[in-house]
Design an enzyme around this catalytic site. Structure first.
Site, PDB file in Angstrom:
ATOM      1  N   ALA A  65       0.857  -1.179   0.000  1.00 29.92           N
ATOM      2  CA  ALA A  65       0.000   0.000   0.000  1.00 29.92           C
ATOM      3  C   ALA A  65       0.900   1.238   0.000  1.00 29.92           C
ATOM      4  O   ALA A  65       2.058   1.179   0.437  1.00 29.92           O
ATOM      5  CB  ALA A  65      -0.901  -0.033   1.220  1.00 29.92           C
ATOM      6  N   GLY A 110       0.440  -5.271   0.532  1.00 30.72           N
ATOM      7  CA  GLY A 110      -0.688  -5.394  -0.397  1.00 30.72           C
ATOM      8  C   GLY A 110      -0.344  -6.179  -1.649  1.00 30.72           C
ATOM      9  O   GLY A 110      -1.242  -6.728  -2.300  1.00 30.72           O
ATOM     10  N   GLU A 113      -0.856  -9.650  -0.731  1.00 28.16           N
ATOM     11  CA  GLU A 113      -2.303  -9.817  -0.545  1.00 28.16           C
ATOM     12  C   GLU A 113      -3.046  -9.892  -1.884  1.00 28.16           C
ATOM     13  O   GLU A 113      -3.959 -10.699  -2.046  1.00 28.16           O
ATOM     14  CB  GLU A 113      -2.848  -8.682   0.324  1.00 28.16           C
ATOM     15  N   GLU A 133       3.994  -5.116   7.214  1.00 24.30           N
ATOM     16  CA  GLU A 133       3.188  -4.039   7.818  1.00 24.30           C
ATOM     17  C   GLU A 133       3.548  -3.741   9.263  1.00 24.30           C
ATOM     18  O   GLU A 133       3.521  -2.582   9.695  1.00 24.30           O
ATOM     19  CB  GLU A 133       1.691  -4.394   7.734  1.00 24.30           C
TER      20      GLU A 133
HETATM   21  N1  COA Z   1       4.553   3.210  -0.777  1.00 27.55           N
HETATM   22  C1  COA Z   1       4.974   4.376  -1.305  1.00 27.55           C
HETATM   23  N2  COA Z   1       6.130   4.519  -1.973  1.00 27.55           N
HETATM   24  C2  COA Z   1       6.887   3.417  -2.109  1.00 27.55           C
HETATM   25  C3  COA Z   1       6.524   2.174  -1.592  1.00 27.55           C
HETATM   26  C4  COA Z   1       5.287   2.084  -0.895  1.00 27.55           C
HETATM   27  N3  COA Z   1       4.824   0.943  -0.387  1.00 27.55           N
HETATM   28  N4  COA Z   1       7.486   1.278  -1.872  1.00 27.55           N
HETATM   29  C5  COA Z   1       8.445   1.939  -2.561  1.00 27.55           C
HETATM   30  N5  COA Z   1       8.073   3.243  -2.709  1.00 27.55           N
HETATM   31  C6  COA Z   1       8.836   4.290  -3.397  1.00 27.55           C
HETATM   32  C7  COA Z   1      10.032   4.726  -2.595  1.00 27.55           C
HETATM   33  O1  COA Z   1       9.667   5.684  -1.611  1.00 27.55           O
HETATM   34  C8  COA Z   1      10.915   5.293  -3.670  1.00 27.55           C
HETATM   35  O2  COA Z   1      10.450   6.608  -3.995  1.00 27.55           O
HETATM   36  P1  COA Z   1      11.526   7.800  -4.261  1.00 27.55           P
HETATM   37  O3  COA Z   1      12.252   7.360  -5.510  1.00 27.55           O
HETATM   38  O4  COA Z   1      10.659   8.992  -4.455  1.00 27.55           O
HETATM   39  O5  COA Z   1      12.399   7.825  -3.059  1.00 27.55           O
HETATM   40  C9  COA Z   1      10.633   4.415  -4.869  1.00 27.55           C
HETATM   41  O6  COA Z   1       9.383   3.768  -4.596  1.00 27.55           O
HETATM   42  C10 COA Z   1      11.680   3.328  -5.077  1.00 27.55           C
HETATM   43  O7  COA Z   1      11.812   2.624  -3.864  1.00 27.55           O
HETATM   44  P2  COA Z   1      13.229   2.375  -3.138  1.00 27.55           P
HETATM   45  O8  COA Z   1      12.950   2.127  -1.699  1.00 27.55           O
HETATM   46  O9  COA Z   1      14.170   3.470  -3.482  1.00 27.55           O
HETATM   47  O10 COA Z   1      13.693   1.043  -3.879  1.00 27.55           O
HETATM   48  P3  COA Z   1      14.624  -0.088  -3.288  1.00 27.55           P
HETATM   49  O11 COA Z   1      14.915  -1.022  -4.418  1.00 27.55           O
HETATM   50  O12 COA Z   1      15.782   0.483  -2.549  1.00 27.55           O
HETATM   51  O13 COA Z   1      13.730  -0.863  -2.200  1.00 27.55           O
HETATM   52  C11 COA Z   1      11.715  -1.941  -1.400  1.00 27.55           C
HETATM   53  C12 COA Z   1      12.588  -1.564  -2.610  1.00 27.55           C
HETATM   54  C13 COA Z   1      10.436  -2.570  -1.955  1.00 27.55           C
HETATM   55  C14 COA Z   1      12.452  -2.952  -0.533  1.00 27.55           C
HETATM   56  C15 COA Z   1      11.406  -0.672  -0.567  1.00 27.55           C
HETATM   57  O14 COA Z   1      10.916   0.327  -1.452  1.00 27.55           O
HETATM   58  C16 COA Z   1      10.363  -0.898   0.481  1.00 27.55           C
HETATM   59  O15 COA Z   1      10.666  -1.433   1.534  1.00 27.55           O
HETATM   60  N6  COA Z   1       9.092  -0.467   0.224  1.00 27.55           N
HETATM   61  C17 COA Z   1       8.042  -0.555   1.183  1.00 27.55           C
HETATM   62  C18 COA Z   1       7.542  -1.979   1.332  1.00 27.55           C
HETATM   63  C19 COA Z   1       6.454  -2.066   2.384  1.00 27.55           C
HETATM   64  O16 COA Z   1       6.665  -1.876   3.566  1.00 27.55           O
HETATM   65  N7  COA Z   1       5.236  -2.391   1.920  1.00 27.55           N
HETATM   66  C20 COA Z   1       4.114  -2.592   2.782  1.00 27.55           C
HETATM   67  C21 COA Z   1       3.306  -1.369   2.900  1.00 27.55           C
HETATM   68  S1  COA Z   1       1.903  -1.663   3.948  1.00 27.55           S
END
Ligand code: COA
Length: 259
Positions: A65, A110, A113, A133
């Site tokens: 999400a 999500g 999910e 989460e």
């Molecule tokens: N919501 C909003 N933005 C998100 C996102 C999310 N769930 N997941 C990634 N993004 C955005 C990042 O903020 C980043 O934006 P920016 O370029 O403006 O900084 C962009 O997507 C790229 O992500 P980044 O974190 O730089 O890539 P990465 O390869 O280093 O890491 C992940 C990838 C997936 C491991 C990491 O983005 C992450 O942990 N995301 C959240 C996962 C999460 O907790 N999901 C559950 C939500 S309930």
């Protein structure tokens, strides 16, 4: 219909929804959920669509999400967001056509999910699954606390949900979450092959199997078996059953008409 956050195409019987916010790794906000729901409803009633596929644009399937949007939420927003997520996933789960998740990259929160709301999951070697989460101070809100346990068992689901651990495609396959793992550049071709295989079978039979298996899993065994009996016998009144069996006897390929 035109959408801003997803792409939707129908080709040779396969409807494909591609979540299309690659800059944020296809994070789900209210708009994505609403556009997915509208598309699923359209696909469900479109006779051209025999199988639905869900995938993501770029290097991610769905990285969860949208944390930026959720950061502003209060309880009411959380309720509305959860309602929309549940409605979208129930629409997937109850549509009478098979749905395949083609998980090309991150399927976190999500993302896991959404893949659990599909009938089965094919993953690229780049896929990553998890319910992180709790690391954000919340719990899975689009069915992850329920569907994950129904798929991989309560013990593994508890571990994944409480720790927020991220697992790779092979581990996801080992625990029964993923059906098969493919090289990234093969994933969509393999998914098309699987969809074609589904399309060669009786569509009413697959619809009945989906309905009975999804409903039956939450019922006591005797009620679930009763559901099966009703659906099994009803299929003997269909042209597809006559055709399927006649084709077998004549040693030819069945031509099903969904009647
Ligand atoms: N919501 C909003 N933005 C998100 C996102 C999310 N769930 N997941 C990634 N993004 C955005 C990042 O903020 C980043 O934006 P920016 O370029 O403006 O900084 C962009 O997507 C790229 O992500 P980044 O974190 O730089 O890539 P990465 O390869 O280093 O890491 C992940 C990838 C997936 C491991 C990491 O983005 C992450 O942990 N995301 C959240 C996962 C999460 O907790 N999901 C559950 C939500 S309930």
């Amino acid at each position: 219909m035109s959408y801003e956050t997803i792409k939707y195409e129908v080709k040779e019987g396969i409807g494909t929804i591609t979540i299309n916010r690659p800059d944020v790794l296809n994070a789900l906000n209210m708009q994505v959920l609403a556009e997915m729901l509208a598309t699923i409803v359209t696909a469900a009633s479109d006779a051209e669509v025999k199988v639905l596929v869900i995938t993501g644009a770029g290097r991610s399937f769905i990285a969860g999400a949208d944390i930026a949007q959720m950061g502003e939420f209060g309880t009411q927003d959380g309720l509305q967001f959860g309602d929309l997520g549940h409605a979208m996933l129930m629409a997937l789960e109850t549509m009478d056509k098979p749905v395949i998740a083609a998980v090309n990259g991150f399927a976190l929160g999500g993302g896991t999910e959404v893949s659990l709301g599909c009938d089965f999951i094919y993953a690229s070697t780049r896929a990553r699954f998890g319910q992180p989460e709790v690391s954000l101070g919340i719990i899975p809100g689009f069915g992850g606390t329920q569907r994950l346990a129904r798929t991989v068992g309560m013990n593994k689901a508890r571990e994944l949900v409480y720790t927020g651990a991220i697992i790779d495609a092979q581990e996801a396959r080992r625990i029964g979450l993923v059906a098969e793992v493919f090289e990234p550049d093969e994933l969509m071709d393999k998914v098309r092959e699987k969809a074609n295989l589904l399309m060669s079978n009786g569509p009413l039979a697959i619809a009945a199997a989906k309905r009975v298996m999804n409903k039956g899993v939450d019922l006591p065994l005797d009620s679930a078996l009763e559901l099966e009996k009703q659906a099994f016998s009803a299929l003997f009144g269909t042209e597809d059953q006559t055709e399927g069996m006649a084709a077998f006897v004549a040693k030819r390929k069945a031509v099903f008409t969904r009647k």
